[in-house]
Design a protein around this motif. Structure first.
Motif, PDB file in Angstrom:
ATOM      1  N   VAL A  48      90.532  12.309 -45.975  1.00 23.49           N
ATOM      2  CA  VAL A  48      90.673  11.135 -46.837  1.00 23.49           C
ATOM      3  C   VAL A  48      92.022  10.489 -46.567  1.00 23.49           C
ATOM      4  N   ARG A  49      92.001   9.214 -46.267  1.00 28.37           N
ATOM      5  CA  ARG A  49      93.217   8.468 -45.956  1.00 28.37           C
ATOM      6  C   ARG A  49      93.364   7.273 -46.903  1.00 28.37           C
ATOM      7  N   ASN A  50      94.617   6.850 -47.097  1.00 27.34           N
ATOM      8  CA  ASN A  50      94.913   5.640 -47.876  1.00 27.34           C
ATOM      9  C   ASN A  50      94.235   5.662 -49.236  1.00 27.34           C
ATOM     10  N   GLU A  51      94.501   6.732 -50.002  1.00 25.20           N
ATOM     11  CA  GLU A  51      93.824   6.877 -51.284  1.00 25.20           C
ATOM     12  C   GLU A  51      94.183   5.789 -52.291  1.00 25.20           C
ATOM     13  N   LYS A  52      95.385   5.234 -52.171  1.00 19.58           N
ATOM     14  CA  LYS A  52      95.785   4.172 -53.100  1.00 19.58           C
ATOM     15  C   LYS A  52      94.986   2.903 -52.858  1.00 19.58           C
ATOM     16  N   ILE A  53      94.804   2.576 -51.577  1.00 22.66           N
ATOM     17  CA  ILE A  53      93.976   1.407 -51.247  1.00 22.66           C
ATOM     18  C   ILE A  53      92.537   1.652 -51.674  1.00 22.66           C
ATOM     19  N   PHE A  54      92.062   2.867 -51.434  1.00 20.05           N
ATOM     20  CA  PHE A  54      90.698   3.234 -51.857  1.00 20.05           C
ATOM     21  C   PHE A  54      90.531   3.075 -53.363  1.00 20.05           C
ATOM     22  N   ALA A  55      91.522   3.533 -54.137  1.00 17.88           N
ATOM     23  CA  ALA A  55      91.435   3.464 -55.601  1.00 17.88           C
ATOM     24  C   ALA A  55      91.343   2.031 -56.073  1.00 17.88           C
ATOM     25  N   VAL A  56      92.179   1.154 -55.508  1.00 21.91           N
ATOM     26  CA  VAL A  56      92.161  -0.256 -55.913  1.00 21.91           C
ATOM     27  C   VAL A  56      90.829  -0.905 -55.569  1.00 21.91           C
ATOM     28  N   LYS A  57      90.316  -0.585 -54.385  1.00 26.63           N
ATOM     29  CA  LYS A  57      89.064  -1.199 -53.927  1.00 26.63           C
ATOM     30  C   LYS A  57      87.876  -0.807 -54.799  1.00 26.63           C
ATOM     31  N   PHE A  58      87.748   0.493 -55.118  1.00 35.16           N
ATOM     32  CA  PHE A  58      86.547   0.966 -55.795  1.00 35.16           C
ATOM     33  C   PHE A  58      86.653   0.909 -57.320  1.00 35.16           C
ATOM     34  N   GLN A  59      87.835   0.586 -57.852  1.00 36.10           N
ATOM     35  CA  GLN A  59      87.905   0.379 -59.297  1.00 36.10           C
ATOM     36  C   GLN A  59      87.111  -0.841 -59.717  1.00 36.10           C
ATOM     37  N   SER A  60      86.997  -1.803 -58.814  1.00 31.02           N
ATOM     38  CA  SER A  60      86.287  -3.041 -59.145  1.00 31.02           C
ATOM     39  C   SER A  60      84.977  -3.196 -58.390  1.00 31.02           C
ATOM     40  N   ALA A  61      84.716  -2.350 -57.424  1.00 31.97           N
ATOM     41  CA  ALA A  61      83.499  -2.490 -56.616  1.00 31.97           C
ATOM     42  C   ALA A  61      82.911  -1.113 -56.318  1.00 31.97           C
ATOM     43  N   ASP A  62      82.089  -0.634 -57.214  1.00 34.63           N
ATOM     44  CA  ASP A  62      81.439   0.674 -57.046  1.00 34.63           C
ATOM     45  C   ASP A  62      80.004   0.564 -57.547  1.00 34.63           C
ATOM     46  N   ALA A  63      79.276  -0.406 -56.970  1.00 35.81           N
ATOM     47  CA  ALA A  63      77.984  -0.807 -57.525  1.00 35.81           C
ATOM     48  C   ALA A  63      76.967   0.319 -57.546  1.00 35.81           C
ATOM     49  N   GLY A  64      76.871   1.095 -56.450  1.00 39.69           N
ATOM     50  CA  GLY A  64      75.851   2.133 -56.380  1.00 39.69           C
ATOM     51  C   GLY A  64      76.011   3.185 -57.447  1.00 39.69           C
ATOM     52  N   VAL A  65      77.223   3.749 -57.539  1.00 34.08           N
ATOM     53  CA  VAL A  65      77.473   4.788 -58.535  1.00 34.08           C
ATOM     54  C   VAL A  65      77.395   4.221 -59.934  1.00 34.08           C
ATOM     55  N   GLN A  66      77.898   2.965 -60.122  1.00 34.67           N
ATOM     56  CA  GLN A  66      77.863   2.362 -61.454  1.00 34.67           C
ATOM     57  C   GLN A  66      76.428   2.138 -61.924  1.00 34.67           C
ATOM     58  N   ALA A  67      75.544   1.801 -60.994  1.00 35.19           N
ATOM     59  CA  ALA A  67      74.137   1.629 -61.371  1.00 35.19           C
ATOM     60  C   ALA A  67      73.538   2.940 -61.861  1.00 35.19           C
ATOM     61  N   LEU A  68      73.886   4.041 -61.178  1.00 34.68           N
ATOM     62  CA  LEU A  68      73.402   5.344 -61.633  1.00 34.68           C
ATOM     63  C   LEU A  68      73.989   5.705 -62.990  1.00 34.68           C
ATOM     64  N   ARG A  69      75.250   5.366 -63.210  1.00 34.01           N
ATOM     65  CA  ARG A  69      75.869   5.657 -64.504  1.00 34.01           C
ATOM     66  C   ARG A  69      75.212   4.837 -65.617  1.00 34.01           C
ATOM     67  N   ASN A  70      74.887   3.590 -65.320  1.00 35.06           N
ATOM     68  CA  ASN A  70      74.186   2.771 -66.321  1.00 35.06           C
ATOM     69  C   ASN A  70      72.854   3.409 -66.700  1.00 35.06           C
ATOM     70  N   PHE A  71      72.141   3.889 -65.680  1.00 37.25           N
ATOM     71  CA  PHE A  71      70.849   4.538 -65.925  1.00 37.25           C
ATOM     72  C   PHE A  71      71.024   5.802 -66.764  1.00 37.25           C
ATOM     73  N   CYS A  72      72.012   6.619 -66.412  1.00 32.90           N
ATOM     74  CA  CYS A  72      72.264   7.856 -67.162  1.00 32.90           C
ATOM     75  C   CYS A  72      72.678   7.558 -68.602  1.00 32.90           C
ATOM     76  N   TYR A  73      73.480   6.532 -68.782  1.00 31.52           N
ATOM     77  CA  TYR A  73      73.918   6.165 -70.135  1.00 31.52           C
ATOM     78  C   TYR A  73      72.724   5.709 -70.975  1.00 31.52           C
ATOM     79  N   TRP A  74      71.855   4.940 -70.357  1.00 29.56           N
ATOM     80  CA  TRP A  74      70.668   4.432 -71.070  1.00 29.56           C
ATOM     81  C   TRP A  74      69.812   5.601 -71.554  1.00 29.56           C
ATOM     82  N   ILE A  75      69.650   6.608 -70.710  1.00 27.12           N
ATOM     83  CA  ILE A  75      68.872   7.789 -71.103  1.00 27.12           C
ATOM     84  C   ILE A  75      69.586   8.572 -72.193  1.00 27.12           C
ATOM     85  N   ALA A  76      70.883   8.779 -72.013  1.00 22.01           N
ATOM     86  CA  ALA A  76      71.634   9.615 -72.956  1.00 22.01           C
ATOM     87  C   ALA A  76      71.601   9.039 -74.364  1.00 22.01           C
ATOM     88  N   VAL A  77      71.800   7.735 -74.484  1.00 17.26           N
ATOM     89  CA  VAL A  77      71.808   7.098 -75.806  1.00 17.26           C
ATOM     90  C   VAL A  77      70.494   7.330 -76.526  1.00 17.26           C
TER      91      VAL A  77
END
Length: 788
Positions: A393-422
């Motif tokens: 893993v390289r350039n973790e700071k750049i990675f963190a900034v990039k994926f804090q605002s753009a993590d569509a795939g994982v965020q979609a799964l989290r939305n699905f999991c949240y919908w079920i959990a509620v």
């Protein structure tokens, strides 16, 4: 809002503190040893990989058809003794020639040429065919061959064919009643069958089939134990390569799609691959043989290790996005997720330990290999994920900034999991009751599954051997031998009147037994001499036995002449259908035993052993699975120090098993060896999702955090990795549908289905059940005392 539950939005430093005690008793810290010196660890890893490669080259293939029933029981020892004294069946290639024009003059001439050429194949000891039949002997002379050097023509030929079809020696044994199927029994050298030369010998036979009979319009197929062993051997080698390639590709593709970085794909997917390599190498150095069960070790190691590898990678990724450096992120991932990884491997280990209670050496060896692979996979994944993370893993700071605002795939799964959990925590009591009733109803269906076993299920069904055996079942009463062993008392010889009468009585009993046909023994020759030569005296019998080729004599008379075999054949039916035939034959032989005391008379043969033992072995494995439910639940409860956890994991643990059993029932299938072993292992592996969720719930259950919110947070943080790993694992297991082995295909798709069912249970059963039990605990113990 869902966003407040993502790992990047919470206070990671507080989460790392968690409960003071580890559910893995600190064993997860093994994963931190290698990361302290990553370069040195990689050097050691390279050495281990080199050793593993040499270990894999040591692995041999166990292609024995009796491997499932190999045990230290008296019955199996007797079967082995019979195969040593009368080795014909283990080394017979059955050539099945079929066609309506089989007995046409031109075809019969070519068939005779083919039989002659077969005797010249290197590695053969001799053969038996319809051309082995003899005419009635003239007084004082040996009988001439039934088939003359020059076949007659016209009406004389038609009359000759009727004589052939009515010959007592070959009718219904080497030639079907309607004259459309002929059986040629080719005996191979035992050393050839046990060596790599078998492939060449069978290849030479196939070449002769094409050259000599290719233009006759006849259908020619091979069967018999050597051919089945060769097909099993080839299938095991071919399947091993298929599983490795497809399983690895599935893991890599899905990992890179969701992580969107090659470095994270390497961190998540390479440790399981290396675990496979090291585990198989270790099995090679430990002298394990590859067989139809150990052949699934590759996808099983992938299942065991990839789930935890993904969980660790997801946890470290979330911490990198939250701003931690890569060393801290992977260290904390090991400390937080590592305990659950240790526990998931522990439950998988219990599943493999449960297989040690089987009577089958094969299944016990599979359990031993699985337990060793589980330990290797745990150490490999815990050690290599943080090491690879720190190195790649390289350039973790750049990675963190990039994926804090753009993590569509994982965020979609989290939305699905949240919908079920509620929805699951909204009415936990109702959903828990529905789950209990549903699992109980499936359990009733599962309890009605019946044991099933057929020899054909252990042999590639897309090749010739099974098809040829089916034709023998249809035309010559069957291809599977059932033997009656007769051992003489001291003082009795082979040709004594009492011995000959005993053989005659056993032969007659086997002939009359329903479902048994194609009966051969010394009595067959004795009857033929009495009818054709008009002589039944012992001297004549001895004379004819003396001139018969040695390999034919050894089919029925052992070298010491203190035991004989009466050989019959039965079709390849399910063991539940064969067992009544074997039991009835055994009981009918009681009259012979009573008439001839001192003679030991036993029904043996692979078909008899399978019919007697398969159902009991499968039922014992199934009972062991029931015991495993309780043991695993207690184990997990003790690890978490919580009765809530112990009861919470029961329903989601049982659901995949009973659901898979219901699918088998709906398909009209029963419990086979492959299916019950798949369910036993899948139960332990399927609890991986349950353990990771409960571990996360334990960390989220802090003072001031409501139980509903803790369940929602745990679901959102763990759910995406669980879904991804289930998809990868199911893909890794379902590749077995490409196998030629029916038992392996069954193992693969049933295990894959069980994994998906385990995810469903985790999302829709575990959450409301855990929520309801937590609320119950709060009422009984008070809200201040943690339930988990």
């Amino acid at each position: 809002m869902l966003e407040k539950h993502s790992e990047s939005e919470v206070h990671v430093d507080k989460i790392e503190q968690g409960p003071a005690s580890s559910i893995a008793f600190g064993l997860e810290r093994l994963g931190l040893i290698a990361v302290r010196a990553p370069i040195v660890s990689c050097v050691i890893l390279v050495a281990l990989i080199v050793a593993a490669v040499f270990g894999i080259e040591r692995i041999k293939i166990d292609d024995s058809l009796s491997q499932l029933f190999r045990s230290n029981t008296q019955e199996f020892r007797q079967y082995e003794e019979v195969t040593k004294k009368f080795p014909a069946e283990e080394f017979d290639v059955l050539v099945v020639v079929e066609g309506k024009t089989l007995l046409a003059r031109n075809n019969l001439e070519k068939l005779r040429d083919f039989v002659t050429d077969l005797q010249l194949v290197e590695g053969t000891r001799g053969l038996v065919s319809l051309f082995s039949a003899r005419q009635a002997p003239a007084p004082g002379k040996l009988p001439a061959a039934l088939f003359p050097a020059e076949l007659p023509e016209g009406a004389a030929y038609d009359q000759f064919i009727e004589t052939v079809k009515n010959n007592e020696i070959i009718r219904g044994k080497l030639l079907s009643e309607d004259g459309t199927l002929a059986l040629i029994v080719l005996s191979l050298d035992p050393q050839v069958v046990a060596s790599s030369k078998l492939g060449k010998v069978v290849g030479d036979i196939r070449a002769l089939m094409k050259d000599d009979l290719g233009d006759t319009g006849l259908n020619v197929q091979l069967s018999g134990v050597p051919v089945m062993q060769l097909e099993i051997r080839n299938a095991v080698e071919r399947d091993g390569l298929t599983y490795n390639i497809l399983g690895i590709l599935a893991g890599c593709i899905i990992a890179i799609i969701f992580f969107r970085k090659i470095s994270f794909m390497v961190v998540a997917a390479f440790p399981p691959m290396i675990a496979i390599l090291i585990a198989l190498g270790a099995l090679g150095w430990a002298n394990f043989n590859l067989n139809m069960f150990l052949n699934v070790m590759t996808p099983l190691i992938m299942v065991i290790s990839f789930s935890d590898s993904m969980q660790l990678t997801f946890a470290a990724r979330d911490r990198l996005i939250a701003g931690q450096d890569k060393f801290t992120a992977f260290k904390n991932a090991v400390l937080v997720v590592g305990p659950a990884c240790v526990l998931t491997h522990g439950t998988a280990g219990i599943s493999f330990i449960a297989l040690q209670f089987s009577n089958s050496d094969l299944i016990r060896k599979f359990g031993e290999a699985g337990l060793a692979a589980t330990i290797i996979a745990l150490i490999t994944v815990l050690s290599l994920v943080p090491v690879f993370g720190v190195l790649f893993v390289r350039n973790e700071k750049i990675f963190a900034v990039k994926f804090q605002s753009a993590d569509a795939g994982v965020q979609a799964l989290r939305n699905f999991c949240y919908w079920i959990a509620v929805r699951m925590v909204g009415r936990p009591g109702l959903f828990s009751l529905i789950a209990l009733l549903f699992v109980a109803s499936l359990g009733v269906i599962y309890a009605n599954l019946q044991p099933r076993y057929r020899l054909a299920d252990q042999v590639p069904d897309k090749r010739q051997a099974v098809a040829a055996s089916n034709r023998l079942d249809a035309k010559l009463t069957g291809a599977n031998p059932v033997n009656v062993l007769i051992q003489f008392p001291k003082g009795e010889s082979l040709y004594s009147p009492e011995t000959l009468q005993t053989i005659a009585d056993v032969h007659a009993t086997v002939e009359k037994a329903a479902g048994v046909g194609n009966v051969w023994s010394l009595e067959t020759l004795r009857r033929w001499l009495a009818e054709k030569a008009g002589s039944a005296d012992v001297a004549t019998l001895k004379e004819y036995v003396g001139v018969i080729p040695e390999h034919l004599v050894r089919r029925f008379i052992d070298a010491e002449q203190d035991a004989v075999v009466v050989a019959g054949r039965v079709p390849d039916k399910d063991s539940s259908q064969l067992l009544p035939i074997v039991d009835k034959l055994d009981s009918e032989l009681d009259a012979v035993r009573k008439k001839h005391p001192g003679y030991e008379i036993a029904v043996t043969g692979l078909a008899a052993i399978a019919a007697r033992n398969s159902a009991g072995m499968i039922e014992k494995l199934n009972r062991g699975l029931t015991v495993e439910f309780a043991l695993v639940a207690i184990f997990i409860g003790l690890a978490f120090r919580s009765w809530v956890v112990m009861f919470a994991c029961i329903l989601p643990g049982i659901f995949p098993v009973v659901m898979s059993g219901t699918v088998l029932w709906a398909m009209g299938e029963g419990l086979q060896f492959a299916s019950v072993v798949a369910l036993t292992v899948s139960f332990g592996l399927g609890l991986s999702a349950t353990i990771h969720f409960l571990n996360r719930l334990r960390l989220e259950s802090k003072p001031g955090v409501g139980s509903a919110l803790a369940v929602e947070r745990a679901t959102v943080l763990v759910g995406p990795a669980l879904i991804l790993t289930t998809v990868v694992l199911a893909c890794g297991l379902v590749v077995t549908v490409f196998s030629d082995l029916p038992s392996l295909r069954l193992f693969g798709w049933l295990s894959a289905f069980s994994m998906v069912a385990a995810l469903v249970a985790d999302l829709f059963i575990l959450r409301p059940t855990a929520m309801w039990l937590i609320n119950l605990h709060a009422k009984l113990q008070g809200p201040d005392k943690p339930a988990i």
